[in-house]
Design an enzyme around this catalytic site. Structure first.
Site, PDB file in Angstrom:
ATOM      1  N   ASP A 178     -14.765  10.363  13.302  1.00 15.30           N
ATOM      2  CA  ASP A 178     -14.448   9.724  12.029  1.00 15.30           C
ATOM      3  C   ASP A 178     -13.708   8.431  12.323  1.00 15.30           C
ATOM      4  O   ASP A 178     -12.994   8.319  13.333  1.00 15.30           O
ATOM      5  CB  ASP A 178     -13.571  10.649  11.171  1.00 15.30           C
ATOM      6  CG  ASP A 178     -13.260  10.034   9.816  1.00 15.30           C
ATOM      7  OD1 ASP A 178     -14.208   9.796   9.041  1.00 15.30           O
ATOM      8  OD2 ASP A 178     -12.077   9.777   9.522  1.00 15.30           O
ATOM      9  N   GLU A 207     -11.308   5.245  10.310  1.00 14.15           N
ATOM     10  CA  GLU A 207     -10.635   4.719   9.124  1.00 14.15           C
ATOM     11  C   GLU A 207     -10.670   3.202   9.237  1.00 14.15           C
ATOM     12  O   GLU A 207     -10.548   2.642  10.342  1.00 14.15           O
ATOM     13  CB  GLU A 207      -9.196   5.223   9.023  1.00 14.15           C
ATOM     14  CG  GLU A 207      -9.044   6.739   9.016  1.00 14.15           C
ATOM     15  CD  GLU A 207      -9.718   7.429   7.846  1.00 14.15           C
ATOM     16  OE1 GLU A 207      -9.985   6.754   6.823  1.00 14.15           O
ATOM     17  OE2 GLU A 207      -9.982   8.639   7.941  1.00 14.15           O
ATOM     18  N   ASP A 250      -4.928  -0.957  -1.300  1.00 13.73           N
ATOM     19  CA  ASP A 250      -5.703   0.238  -1.614  1.00 13.73           C
ATOM     20  C   ASP A 250      -6.051   1.027  -0.356  1.00 13.73           C
ATOM     21  O   ASP A 250      -6.060   2.258  -0.362  1.00 13.73           O
ATOM     22  CB  ASP A 250      -6.971  -0.112  -2.402  1.00 13.73           C
ATOM     23  CG  ASP A 250      -7.857  -1.118  -1.708  1.00 13.73           C
ATOM     24  OD1 ASP A 250      -7.416  -1.732  -0.713  1.00 13.73           O
ATOM     25  OD2 ASP A 250      -9.005  -1.297  -2.152  1.00 13.73           O
ATOM     26  N   HIS A 284      -4.998   5.687   3.594  1.00 10.45           N
ATOM     27  CA  HIS A 284      -4.767   6.088   4.974  1.00 10.45           C
ATOM     28  C   HIS A 284      -3.299   6.268   5.333  1.00 10.45           C
ATOM     29  O   HIS A 284      -3.000   6.946   6.324  1.00 10.45           O
ATOM     30  CB  HIS A 284      -5.360   5.051   5.942  1.00 10.45           C
ATOM     31  CG  HIS A 284      -6.764   4.652   5.619  1.00 10.45           C
ATOM     32  ND1 HIS A 284      -7.760   5.565   5.381  1.00 10.45           N
ATOM     33  CD2 HIS A 284      -7.346   3.430   5.499  1.00 10.45           C
ATOM     34  CE1 HIS A 284      -8.894   4.924   5.133  1.00 10.45           C
ATOM     35  NE2 HIS A 284      -8.667   3.633   5.183  1.00 10.45           N
ATOM     36  N   HIS A 290      -6.130  10.416   4.452  1.00  7.97           N
ATOM     37  CA  HIS A 290      -7.314  10.365   5.297  1.00  7.97           C
ATOM     38  C   HIS A 290      -6.882   9.940   6.701  1.00  7.97           C
ATOM     39  O   HIS A 290      -6.500   8.804   6.916  1.00  7.97           O
ATOM     40  CB  HIS A 290      -8.321   9.370   4.731  1.00  7.97           C
ATOM     41  CG  HIS A 290      -8.978   9.834   3.478  1.00  7.97           C
ATOM     42  ND1 HIS A 290     -10.259  10.341   3.460  1.00  7.97           N
ATOM     43  CD2 HIS A 290      -8.530   9.893   2.203  1.00  7.97           C
ATOM     44  CE1 HIS A 290     -10.579  10.685   2.219  1.00  7.97           C
ATOM     45  NE2 HIS A 290      -9.534  10.415   1.441  1.00  7.97           N
ATOM     46  N   ASP A 347      -9.618  14.555  10.153  1.00 10.45           N
ATOM     47  CA  ASP A 347     -10.918  14.630   9.483  1.00 10.45           C
ATOM     48  C   ASP A 347     -12.022  15.025  10.463  1.00 10.45           C
ATOM     49  O   ASP A 347     -12.938  15.778  10.109  1.00 10.45           O
ATOM     50  CB  ASP A 347     -11.257  13.291   8.821  1.00 10.45           C
ATOM     51  CG  ASP A 347     -10.529  13.095   7.501  1.00 10.45           C
ATOM     52  OD1 ASP A 347      -9.752  13.996   7.119  1.00 10.45           O
ATOM     53  OD2 ASP A 347     -10.734  12.062   6.846  1.00 10.45           O
TER      54      ASP A 347
END
Length: 202
Positions: free
Chosen positions: A7, A9, A52, A57, A150, A155
């Site tokens: 994953d 970010e 945002d 995160h 996240h 994840d």
């Protein structure tokens, strides 16, 4: 068979407009069983973190300022991934960013056919049902209570459990191989473990 569940970010949605990767997390599977080997790296995106993205995160400019840039860690990531199949939730998104970053670092790109998209897998298996990671955790009874933000490694660890459920393969919790033999302690004991909490800006 070696597989890497991963994953990323990012600062946003589109590397072509300047968005960058800020975190990579990956979990190694061997014959559909976690080995305990992981890769985790925070990355300085060399740009301000949008508000945002920070809210999703929990990664702010102060936290990322002293982290390495992608080019400095790119080879370590490539070496960990090797030639394994890549298991990714919404693979097109992560592959787009990884290949953009690898291109900027002057390294070979990842072939798209290496990626297995667990969103597509879920939609084929459960037509019309939600296919988000959280929705699949609820469907399969996978504990994702630590997922308050996240985070790439957490994840990836959770996605490894989801992937094993989607393929209907051997389950780490059962401790049995297909011929009834007990698995190694590493495979039996593996669970998604919380990633250390990051400090958030006020």
């Amino acid at each position: 068979m070696r597989e890497i569940v991963l994953d990323t970010e990012t600062t946003g949605f589109e590397p072509a407009t300047g968005d960058r990767i800020v975190e990579i997390g990956a979990v190694e599977l061997l014959n559909h069983m976690p080995t305990g080997r992981t890769y985790h790296q925070y990355i300085n995106p060399q740009r301000a973190m949008p508000q945002d993205a920070f809210e999703v995160h929990g990664l702010g400019d102060d936290f990322l300022r002293d982290k390495p840039v992608f080019a400095a860690v790119a080879q370590a990531f490539v070496d960990f991934a090797g030639d394994a199949r890549l298991i990714i939730h919404n693979a097109a998104f992560d592959m787009k960013f990884l290949n953009a970053e690898l291109g900027w670092a002057g390294l070979p790109l990842l072939a798209m056919d290496r990626a297995v998209d667990t969103v597509a897998m879920a939609r084929r298996r459960f037509p019309g049902a939600p296919a988000s990671l959280d929705a699949l955790c609820r469907r399969f009874g996978i504990d994702n209570s630590a997922r308050t933000l996240h985070g790439a490694l957490l994840d990836a660890q959770i996605l490894a459990d989801v992937y094993l459920e989607l393929i209907g393969g051997r389950q780490p919790d059962f401790g049995l191989s297909s011929d009834g033999a007990q698995q190694t302690d590493t495979a039996v004991a593996w669970r998604p473990s919380p990633v250390p909490v990051r400090c958030r800006r006020a």
